[in-house]
Every structure is written in C-alpha cells, then in structure tokens.
Design an enzyme around this catalytic site. Structure first.
Site, PDB file in Angstrom:
ATOM      1  N   LYS A 199       7.521   0.263  -9.074  1.00  0.00           N
ATOM      2  CA  LYS A 199       7.178   1.365  -9.980  1.00  0.00           C
ATOM      3  C   LYS A 199       8.336   2.369  -9.934  1.00  0.00           C
ATOM      4  O   LYS A 199       8.230   3.451  -9.344  1.00  0.00           O
ATOM      5  CB  LYS A 199       5.855   1.979  -9.515  1.00  0.00           C
ATOM      6  CG  LYS A 199       5.039   2.551 -10.635  1.00  0.00           C
ATOM      7  CD  LYS A 199       3.622   2.792 -10.176  1.00  0.00           C
ATOM      8  CE  LYS A 199       2.926   3.879 -10.965  1.00  0.00           C
ATOM      9  NZ  LYS A 199       2.939   3.757 -12.400  1.00  0.00           N
TER      10      LYS A 199
HETATM   11  N1  PMP Z   1       1.870  -1.260 -15.669  1.00  0.00           N
HETATM   12  C1  PMP Z   1       2.619  -0.152 -15.610  1.00  0.00           C
HETATM   13  C2  PMP Z   1       3.979  -0.164 -16.189  1.00  0.00           C
HETATM   14  C3  PMP Z   1       2.098   1.019 -15.006  1.00  0.00           C
HETATM   15  O1  PMP Z   1       2.845   2.121 -14.938  1.00  0.00           O
HETATM   16  C4  PMP Z   1       0.795   0.997 -14.487  1.00  0.00           C
HETATM   17  C5  PMP Z   1       0.199   2.236 -13.881  1.00  0.00           C
HETATM   18  N2  PMP Z   1       0.438   2.336 -12.520  1.00  0.00           N
HETATM   19  C6  PMP Z   1       0.054  -0.201 -14.562  1.00  0.00           C
HETATM   20  C7  PMP Z   1       0.628  -1.309 -15.165  1.00  0.00           C
HETATM   21  C8  PMP Z   1      -1.321  -0.310 -13.967  1.00  0.00           C
HETATM   22  O2  PMP Z   1      -1.240  -0.327 -12.568  1.00  0.00           O
HETATM   23  P1  PMP Z   1      -2.431   0.238 -11.657  1.00  0.00           P
HETATM   24  O3  PMP Z   1      -3.648  -0.479 -12.084  1.00  0.00           O
HETATM   25  O4  PMP Z   1      -2.023  -0.072 -10.270  1.00  0.00           O
HETATM   26  O5  PMP Z   1      -2.521   1.696 -11.931  1.00  0.00           O
END
Ligand code: PMP
Length: 306
Positions: free
Chosen positions: A157
């Site tokens: 991320k």
């Molecule tokens: N894809 C991206 C690019 C994101 O930024 C997020 C948000 N964190 C997600 C998917 C979903 O991930 P999560 O369920 O862990 O929040």
C-alpha cells in the site's frame, strides 16, 4: 480533523497538532511511504469501540514496509497495542478510521530507499460511509492502467502508487461516475481506486487473484471466508476479463472504507437487472453484522479498545 486529539509520532503518543514534518521529508517528496487503513466500529450495546482485524492490517503494513526496504522496530502486536492506546486517549464513541503510515523520514534531496531513517505515524478520524453505499454505484472502466507489480507493486500500500488511484478516481468522478474499475497491463480487471472487486456468475463468486496487480485486501479476505463458510459458495480467484463486468450477474467492490459497495452499472450498461443481487445482499448484511461484533464465531476479529 479537529476532533483528533492525539497521534503516534516519532516513537511517542503526542498531541495531534504537534505531529509535524519538514517539507523536505523524503516520503513526502518521493512517495517513499506506505500506509494502512483500519476501521473502528462503535458498539452502542457494549459501549465499546472495536477495531476490525488489526493484526491482519498490521501484518500487511509490515510487508508494505518491507517492499520499501524499511526495517521497522515494530511487530503487528506492538502496532496494535499503540493503536489501542491512542484510541483510548482520543476516547472515541463513534465509528473511526485509523491511518498508520510509515515513511522515509530524512529531509533532503536524493531518490533512493537505502540509508534513510524510517518512521511510523498513526492517527484516527471520525468516519462514516465512504462512497455510494446505500444505492448501487455507477462505475466506468478507467482509461488509466493499474500500476504493475514491476512498476510500483499494488500488493504494497505504497503512497506514491496512490497518484495512480487519484488519476483514476478524479477522471471517473468528473465523468459523472461513482468509481472506476481498472485494467492491469494484461487487460484484466485488477481493482478499483481503493477497493477490490468481486463478481457473481452462475452462482460462483469470482475475484481477481493476488497475482493480478491488486492490493491483498483484508475485506476481500473476509468476504471470501464468509462466502465459503456461511453462504457455502464456490469462490474462484482468477483473472477477470473486461467484458465479464458487463455480462456477470452481480458485481460489488470491497474495502475497509467502502465496506461492501454494490455496483449496478458499468459504463451505462446495467449489471444483472440493475439492482443489488441476492448474493451481494447476503454478503453485505453478514459483513455488516460481523464488523459490528454481532456474530459470535467471528468475534476474534473485533479487538476492543481498552
Ligand atoms: N485496493 C486498494 C488499492 C486499496 O487502497 C484498498 C483499501 N485499503 C483495497 C483494495 C481494499 O483493501 P482493504 O479491504 O484491506 O481495506
């Protein structure tokens, strides 16, 4: 932000307004930072705030840091403890969003990852719905491509990679859509700007695999588990073609902020009959119960602030 009273900054919990960095900070100038995003759900019956799957969020956070060659003096356990201490001080009695960030902290010029100080910061803000959560979202297929694993890994991320998400989101919103689906360099659907994607075809739940340039979402993982264990669905992780978003029976997107967001049209073509489908509805309701700590067998995912 005025309700946020404390932040974790440079190894200590301090007043939020004192947590400041230089404009020359490496992470700010070069995007050499990575973040997380957790939700805290206020449970009014128990009068407690519960954080959803903090250990899993911080495990992924540590892996994002690893991709950026950071060696943080933390563990998922220590970061969870700091988060609970911070939230306790802020004394929230409402839903919140927690934002941990690790960043290359030295001030100066010179793009690289090595020989730089790494820091971690954490703060929380009050947070309700994100995006279209009640009615169906109208999405478009972005003309931008998703960052590739060999460019900036979507698996991490990484702050710099969110310029890609920002380009995608703004163009989608300005064109009148709520969100976008993004193709990777192979032409397969990867995910949205901050959400993973799922579709239903002939009763099977399908989502791009982790090698399709996606963030390995905690909500994605949760939905896969609920779909298999509680709905008895077959779940397949595989590449999804662009046109499958049009011909599928149901489509939805998932994320910590977005939760479960139903998609009812793609580029003005309705998905299924243009309404929330039965599988999406069941998963969305169950997810909502689980994150609020109302499903006993999943209570180990809800960590109380105390
Ligand atoms: N894809 C991206 C690019 C994101 O930024 C997020 C948000 N964190 C997600 C998917 C979903 O991930 P999560 O369920 O862990 O929040």
């Amino acid at each position: 932000m005025e309700q946020t009273t404390h932040a974790y900054f440079e190894g200590k919990i301090i007043p939020f307004t004192d947590a400041k960095i230089s404009i020359a900070t490496h992470g700010l100038n070069y995007g050499t930072a990575a973040f997380g995003g957790l939700r805290g759900y206020w449970n009014d019956d128990k009068k407690k705030l519960f954080i959803f799957r903090p250990m899993d969020h911080y495990r992924r956070f540590m892996l994002s840091a690893k991709i950026l060659a950071m060696d943080l003096p933390h563990t998922p356990e220590s970061l969870t403890r700091i988060t609970l201490d911070l939230l306790k001080l802020d004394n929230w009695q409402q839903d919140v969003y927690v934002r941990p960030l690790c960043y290359k902290a030295d001030a100066g010029i010179g793009v690289r990852l090595h020989d730089l100080r790494d820091e971690v910061s954490i703060f929380a803000i009050p947070f309700g719905a994100y995006g279209k959560n009640e009615d169906g979202a109208h999405v478009t297929m972005s003309s931008w491509r998703r960052v590739d694993d060999n460019v900036i890994p979507a698996r991490g991320k990484i702050s710099g990679a969110y310029a890609n998400s920002a380009l995608i989101k703004t163009d989608a919103i300005k064109a009148g859509f709520d969100e976008a689906l993004v193709l990777d360099h192979n032409g397969h659907i990867s995910e949205g700007t901050a959400m993973n994607v799922f579709m239903v075809r002939d009763g099977v739940l399908i989502t791009p695999s982790v090698s399709d340039n996606i963030l390995e979402g905690i909500t994605r993982r949760t939905i896969i588990e609920l779909a298999k264990k509680d709905l008895g669905l077959e779940v397949v992780e595989r590449s999804i073609d662009r046109t499958e978003a049009i011909v599928c029976d149901e489509l939805f997107m998932t994320g910590t902020a977005a939760q479960v967001m139903v998609v009812t049209s793609v580029d003005h073509r309705s998905v299924g009959d243009g309404k929330m489908g039965p599988i999406t509805a069941r998963l969305r309701d169950l997810f909502n119960e689980v994150v609020h700590g109302r499903v006993e067998k999943y209570n180990h995912w809800n960590v109380a602030v105390e």
